[in-house]
Scaffold this active site. Structure first.
Site, PDB file in Angstrom:
ATOM      1  N   ASP A 231      -2.405 -14.986   6.884  1.00  0.00           N
ATOM      2  CA  ASP A 231      -2.047 -15.625   5.626  1.00  0.00           C
ATOM      3  C   ASP A 231      -2.523 -14.832   4.416  1.00  0.00           C
ATOM      4  OD1 ASP A 231      -0.682 -17.844   6.655  1.00  0.00           O
ATOM      5  OD2 ASP A 231      -2.551 -18.947   6.976  1.00  0.00           O
TER       6      ASP A 231
ATOM      7  N   ARG B 164      -3.024 -27.863   5.126  1.00  0.00           N
ATOM      8  CA  ARG B 164      -3.871 -26.703   5.331  1.00  0.00           C
ATOM      9  C   ARG B 164      -4.727 -26.421   4.109  1.00  0.00           C
ATOM     10  NH1 ARG B 164      -0.949 -21.165   5.438  1.00  0.00           N
ATOM     11  NH2 ARG B 164      -1.673 -21.039   3.273  1.00  0.00           N
TER      12      ARG B 164
ATOM     13  N   HIS C 113      -1.226 -15.392  13.407  1.00  0.00           N
ATOM     14  CA  HIS C 113      -0.689 -16.600  14.033  1.00  0.00           C
ATOM     15  C   HIS C 113       0.821 -16.662  13.868  1.00  0.00           C
ATOM     16  CE1 HIS C 113      -1.834 -17.673   9.903  1.00  0.00           C
ATOM     17  NE2 HIS C 113      -0.849 -18.555   9.913  1.00  0.00           N
TER      18      HIS C 113
ATOM     19  N   HIS D 276       1.673 -13.145  11.559  1.00  0.00           N
ATOM     20  CA  HIS D 276       1.159 -12.814  10.237  1.00  0.00           C
ATOM     21  C   HIS D 276      -0.266 -13.315  10.073  1.00  0.00           C
ATOM     22  CE1 HIS D 276       2.501 -16.986   9.793  1.00  0.00           C
ATOM     23  NE2 HIS D 276       1.708 -17.096   8.733  1.00  0.00           N
TER      24      HIS D 276
END
Length: 282
Positions: free
Chosen positions: A100, A273, A258, A98
């Protein structure tokens, strides 16, 4: 700063640099940004930096965003705390290919992810170069998808396990946006294959040039979408990173996908993150 390319297709490791220094050194930051646009994803070890510097470094790329499902550090808005423990429910959101937040009208430009705690073995993350994935498509497929657009959904992913009322409220807050199947990189002008695990369907497949009779629409559109999504799985487009505490990954979310590998036993895995707001895909 030294830049060591990790594969022929994607990824480089930076050494001899601290991201805390890059917060205060515009020339150093410019070098890192240039390397990111070249290699798509950058990796650093031994970055024992304060959360404030983590956030400040990411903000040099642009404004940060919070997440409607994953919680943020109360003292550092925009810094998601992606924490797993032995007691965490067996959620499966990250171990699919995917990009993000493509379920937003304006998805992320990129992210800066730091490992706080991880298993001794397992829990790697993989990235795929979606510029290369587009470049290597057969010409006939490129022609077929040139004008296609597709929907991306948070309801079908993060919302799927929610009670119905909460799932519908989440979709009302984030209606499924429509993005081009082939987007253009805002900085480099490169073409990118832009479908992933959040993509549900094409919105303009059913045209006379693609559909002779109604039956051609299904399974034709679904087969094509599955084929395109599967391109991220090709090893020649990938790099795999083994985490250690204080390791950092910086990636271009528009040009990559990723996959967080959940091959580790029940244990603590703590990642933080900072997600950087991007531009509307075109």
């Amino acid at each position: 700063m030294r830049v060591e390319q990790l594969t022929c297709s994607i990824g480089a490791e930076l050494t001899g640099v601290s991201l805390s220094d890059a917060v205060r050194d515009d020339a150093l930051f410019a070098e890192i940004r240039k390397a990111l646009l070249t290699h798509r994803v950058l990796f650093l070890r031994d970055q024992d930096i304060p959360r404030a510097d983590h956030v400040a470094f990411a903000r040099k790329f642009g404004d940060l965003e919070d997440h409607p499902v994953v919680g943020s550090d109360p003292e550092n808005p925009g810094l998601l705390q992606i924490y797993r423990s032995a007691e965490s429910p067996p959620e499966r959101y990250e171990n699919s290919w995917h990009s993000d937040t493509t379920w937003r009208e304006v998805p992320q430009f990129g992210a800066v992810l730091r490992c706080v705690e991880c298993p001794t073995v397992g829990g790697d993350t993989m990235w795929a170069n979606m510029v290369l994935a587009y470049e290597r498509l057969p010409q006939s497929v490129k022609e077929q998808i040139a004008d296609l657009r597709a929907r991306h959904s948070i309801e079908c992913t993060f919302g799927a396990a929610m009670p119905t009322d909460k799932r519908l409220a989440l979709k009302e807050r984030f209606p499924d946006p429509e993005h081009p199947v082939v987007r253009t990189h805002a900085d480099t002008g490169e073409k990118i294959l832009y479908v992933n695990g959040f993509t549900t369907h094409f919105t303009n497949f059913h045209t006379a040039s693609r559909v002779r009779v109604g039956q051609d629409h299904s399974p034709g559109s679904g087969d094509l979408l599955r084929y395109l999504i599967s391109q991220a799985q090709i090893p020649e487009y990938q790099v795999r990173w083994r985490w250690k505490p204080n390791s950092i990954a910086i990636w271009d979310n528009s040009a990559t996908q990723h996959y967080a590998v959940m091959d580790y036993p029940a244990c603590n895995r703590k990642m933080e993150r900072a997600g950087i707001i991007g531009t509307r895909p075109f």
